[in-house]
Scaffold this motif. Structure first.
Motif, mmCIF file in Angstrom:
data_model
loop_
_atom_site.group_PDB
_atom_site.id
_atom_site.type_symbol
_atom_site.label_atom_id
_atom_site.label_comp_id
_atom_site.label_asym_id
_atom_site.label_seq_id
_atom_site.Cartn_x
_atom_site.Cartn_y
_atom_site.Cartn_z
ATOM 1 N N VAL A 124 64.898 -11.596 -89.532
ATOM 2 C CA VAL A 124 64.391 -10.970 -88.315
ATOM 3 C C VAL A 124 65.205 -11.434 -87.114
ATOM 4 O O VAL A 124 65.503 -10.669 -86.207
ATOM 5 N N HIS A 125 65.582 -12.707 -87.107
ATOM 6 C CA HIS A 125 66.264 -13.250 -85.942
ATOM 7 C C HIS A 125 67.756 -13.465 -86.152
ATOM 8 O O HIS A 125 68.514 -13.461 -85.206
ATOM 9 N N PHE A 126 68.160 -13.732 -87.386
ATOM 10 C CA PHE A 126 69.566 -14.027 -87.624
ATOM 11 C C PHE A 126 70.174 -12.900 -88.440
ATOM 12 O O PHE A 126 69.859 -11.758 -88.195
ATOM 13 N N SER A 169 70.680 -9.988 -90.521
ATOM 14 C CA SER A 169 69.649 -9.109 -91.061
ATOM 15 C C SER A 169 69.890 -8.775 -92.526
ATOM 16 O O SER A 169 69.017 -8.239 -93.194
ATOM 17 N N MET A 187 69.418 -12.452 -97.863
ATOM 18 C CA MET A 187 68.396 -12.398 -98.911
ATOM 19 C C MET A 187 67.904 -13.807 -99.222
ATOM 20 O O MET A 187 67.104 -14.003 -100.106
ATOM 21 N N PRO A 216 61.691 -13.297 -94.045
ATOM 22 C CA PRO A 216 61.434 -12.656 -92.758
ATOM 23 C C PRO A 216 60.145 -13.199 -92.142
ATOM 24 O O PRO A 216 59.123 -13.270 -92.803
#
Lengths: 550, 318
Positions: free
Chosen positions: A301-303, A305, A308, A312
């Motif tokens: 969400v922040h780094f 995207s 895996m 999140p």
């Protein structure tokens, strides 16, 4: 060379042939021999143990070490291939006095960096007071604004730190770099010790070596202490990128020895600002994550995207105060190599103390005068990228070609913030088994520190990494380096009471009954057995007698 | 317990059992090939490969190359040494070791070391040089060590149940395959003792039936004996027991868990049908056991290991 000196070397019975010349040629501090080739007091038992060993025997032990590591799966992955972690048979010995300096220096440094991180993601007092320029903090590639204002439950962001030290030509320890993101290597400290106990038992019994086995317990205690407020019995997990990560062995060992779950990103899920893990009994809450995944992969969400490896929503859960991440996100700003040059000032600023361990002199290449001077002397300096780890991108002036130096000049000019320069440090040498002889090889030392919020504990020992090629000064496992077991000697101070106490409780055991005997045991034969045997003998006698009469 | 770890343990159980049973089966079948003058090597080997789920591909269409003929070599390779053939012993050992690596913090160090050393010994190529029998004996030895260490060092928690569950399901499946492979040979009943020996059941069988060696009784023993641990019924019952313990909620009516239901139904079918009936359709019955095992394994995976699907995060800032 003095006659007394050659005596000390000859005692090795050929093992140390040519060592003196090689040690002198390297111009470095040798940790076993003094400049006139006498054996240093701390290394005497190890030297004696080696001197009493034949080369063939030593070689055999080295091979046994390697194959036992292969069997135990103590490996690291190079390009997807598992190799046994290289461990040299000759240990490195650090005296109690030397260690007390290291211990104090590392703890001090971690405390200062901790204070700096709280400041950098908080009020930035150090910037206002002119200790560090704001640009140094904000231009660091590991400065993550998303975690600004997240206050960790017990104020700890650096739960685990690894501070890389080197000894210069005078034998003094200096800090080469700090690692407060996800320092690795501690598992090898633990396994090296148990492997060496098998390979060199006599050297162990001749001196008191401080044990390293307490590390997992200390780490778990620190992680539990970092749990969110109000959680009595926190669930702690180790988050690993997965089996293909080169440090997977370490993640598994730490999880196993702490008795906690080793999770991958896909085992985790965030719901309603809480972190949960998927178990066979459904979703269960997680309170503390000792994460071994880099910041960039931690939360898509922040780094990045496309990651895996993370989960999140993790950052939001941390911000909500429902989960603690160890080490904190954004710690990389504190081990940026440009910030490194400010750390002695930070120690004075935050702690009001003088630094115990000095830095290696460093030029900040974003300052024009420094850059000019460095460009003039490029061929004699080491130039490093500020955010590199694992020895990546380092250019060693004396070993570089003119073309490489020109390229380096261009790259530094294009991004001066991204580079620092240091003089070549003659890393200290330690005798190392190379092929068929023992030769001096350059080493560094990474002690590990655990911060539980009330004090910084430094593991007595650390990872000693060896540069195996002759004269090589870059020491890194991912670049074909070896390792050594690091022995920190115990002094007789009463603040190390463990051996004394264990001796005082040693009560001779009460005699117990022998184990129950069953039929067919090795003890006294059953009467029936004896009769059977007698009968056989009788039959045989009768047969023989019968044969005679015929 | 983490779903991923449970899955790894389940598969360690399956792979280790598969390696052991394959070694047992190959050992006895290759022995038969040598000893029994009425067996046609090509047919027998092709049968064996198809029973083990690794049939030879049909001849390439068009280019007129002759169909590859199955012989001892192909069988040994595909079911024994070839790490790329999924039915081979070597692949099973590799699978078990890989799963143990993933569950490294749960699997005991001793168990891991046995699996790891076994795995490290395999690629040395030394096994192709010794007689197959030595290799099979070694495999049985290693797998027994793993089973024994697990038995004496693992606590009897969910992890243990998943390990035994995997082992039992695999055992039912493999014993069924063993029976098919022998039954499909047809011919004299003298082959049943070899089959019993492959299961390590010969002596027990002799003691149970007082030396009356007969095809019917041998089949009955391997299929239905409630006390012999390698019989199909015993393995199925063991798997059911594990599932019931994992469920651990006393249910009043019926069985909720799909895997348990499937296994129970097949076991009841075997136990409550007249033996003659089962024997008359032996290959079909055995195939049904195999299908049940595979379906039960899927059902367990769906119920307990459901973390499998990877999530993709569609970033809002893209």
């Amino acid at each position: 060379m003095t006659p007394g000196a050659s005596h000390g070397v000859d005692a090795g019975g050929g093992l140390f042939d040519g060592y003196a010349e090689a040690a002198l040629a390297s111009g470095a501090w040798d940790e076993m021999f003094t400049a006139d080739m006498g054996v240093r007091e701390t290394s005497a038992p190890v030297h004696a143990a080696l001197a009493g060993t034949e080369l063939r025997d030593l070689r055999g032990r080295a091979d046994a070490l390697a194959s036992s590591y292969q069997d135990k799966g103590i490996t690291f992955a190079v390009g997807g291939e598992e190799r046994p972690f290289p461990l040299d048979v000759v240990p490195r010995v650090v005296s109690a006095q030397e260690w007390s300096v290291v211990e104090a220096g590392v703890a001090q440094r971690v405390a200062a960096l901790e204070a700096f991180l709280a400041d950098a993601y908080g009020p930035m007092r150090a910037v206002e007071d002119g200790v560090v320029p704001r640009s140094v903090i904000t231009s660091s590639s590991h400065f993550h604004r998303v975690v600004a204002g997240i206050e960790p439950p017990n104020g700890v962001r650096v739960h685990v730190a690894g501070v890389d030290l080197v000894r210069d030509a005078e034998g003094a320890f200096r800090v080469l770099e700090d690692n407060v993101r996800v320092p690795s290597g501690v598992s090898y400290v633990l396994t090296n010790r148990s492997a060496m106990a098998g390979a060199m038992p006599q050297a162990f019994s001749d001196q008191r070596i401080r044990p390293v086995a307490a590390y997992p317990r200390r780490l778990l205690a620190a992680l539990r202490a970092a749990a969110p407020v109000g959680v009595d019995d926190p669930t702690v997990v180790v988050l690993t990128p997965g089996v293909y990560n080169s440090a997977y062995f370490e993640h598994a060992l730490l999880a196993r020895s702490m008795g906690i779950e080793l999770v991958e990103g896909r085992d985790l899920v965030c719901r309603g600002g809480r972190l949960l893990m998927r178990t066979t009994a459904g979703l269960r809450p997680v309170h503390v994550v000792y994460r071994r995944v880099d910041d960039e992969y931690l939360d898509p969400v922040h780094f990045r995207s496309d990651s895996m490896l993370g989960c999140p929503g993790l950052v939001n859960a941390a911000r909500a105060g429902n989960v603690t991440l160890a080490n904190g996100i954004g710690n990389g700003v504190a081990d940026d190599k440009l910030l490194y040059t400010y750390v002695p000032d930070l120690v004075r600023y935050y702690l009001g103390e003088d630094p115990v361990l000095p830095n290696v002199p460093t030029w900040r290449l974003e300052e024009p005068e420094a850059r000019e001077e460095v460009f003039d002397r490029l061929a004699e300096l080491v130039v490093k990228p500020v955010d590199g780890s694992g020895g990546k991108g380092i250019v060693i002036g004396p070993a570089a070609t003119a073309v490489e130096l020109d390229q380096l000049r261009e790259r530094v000019s294009a991004d001066p913030r991204g580079w620092i320069a240091q003089p070549v440090v003659r890393l200290s040498t330690v005798p190392t088994l190379v092929g068929e002889k023992i030769a001096p090889r350059h080493v560094d030392l990474r002690p590990f520190a655990v911060n539980d919020g009330s004090r910084v504990w430094v593991l007595p020992g650390g990872l000693t990494r060896v540069a195996l090629p002759e004269g090589e000064l870059v020491v890194n496992s991912s670049q074909g380096g070896g390792s050594k077991d690091t022995w920190v000697l115990a002094d007789d101070r009463p603040d190390d009471p463990a051996p004394v106490r264990s001796r005082s409780v040693a009560v001779p055991p009460a005699p117990s009954a022998p184990p129950d005997a069953g039929p067919g045991g090795g003890g006294a034969a059953d009467v029936r057995d004896q009769q059977q045997q007698q009968q056989q003998v009788q039959q045989r006698v009768q047969q023989r007698a019968g044969g005679a009469t015929c | 317990m983490l779903s991923r770890i449970a899955e790894a343990l389940f598969w360690i159980g399956r792979y280790v059992e598969r390696a052991e049973d394959t070694a047992r089966l190959l050992d006895v079948q290759l022995q038969l090939l040598v000893e029994d003058p009425w067996i046609d090597e090509g047919t027998a080997c092709a049968n064996l490969l198809s029973v083990m789920g690794a049939p030879l591909e049909d001849a390439q269409d068009g280019d007129g190359a002759p169909a590859p003929r199955a012989d001892r070599r192909t069988v040994l390779d595909r079911l024994g040494y070839d790490p790329y053939s999924s039915a081979s012993i070597v692949a099973s050992i590799g699978g078990a070791r890989e799963n143990a690596r993933r569950a490294r913090e749960t699997v005991s160090t001793e168990m891991w070391e046995v699996l790891n050393t076994a795995y490290n010994t395999v690629p040395t190529g030394r096994w192709r040089a010794v007689s197959p029998h030595t290799f099979f004996a070694w495999v049985r030895d290693r797998t027994s060590t793993v089973t024994g260490i697990a038995d004496s060092t693992m606590s009897r928690d969910d992890g243990w149940l998943f390990l035994v569950l995997g082992r039992s399901i695999e055992r039912a499946d493999m014993t069924a395959r063993l029976i098919t492979s022998t039954a499909s040979l047809g011919g004299p009943a003298s082959r049943w003792p070899s089959l019993l020996r492959a299961c390590g059941a010969h002596e027990t069988f002799l003691r149970t039936y007082r030396g009356l060696e007969d095809e019917t009784e041998a089949a009955e023993f391997l299929l239905l004996d409630r006390l012999f641990p390698r019989s199909v019924v015993h393995a199925l019952a063991q798997a059911e027991k594990c599932l019931a313990e994992l469920e651990s909620s006393g249910q009043r009516a019926g069985v909720f868990d799909e895997a348990q239901r499937r296994l129970g139904r097949t076991r009841a079918e075997l136990e409550y049908r007249p033996l003659a009936d089962v024997l008359a359709h032996l290959p079909d019955e055995m195939e049904r056991v195999q299908r049940t095992c595979s379906a039960a394994s899927d059902a367990v995976a769906r119920r307990y290991f459901s973390s499998g699907e990877a999530l993709t995060w569609m970033g809002g800032r893209a």
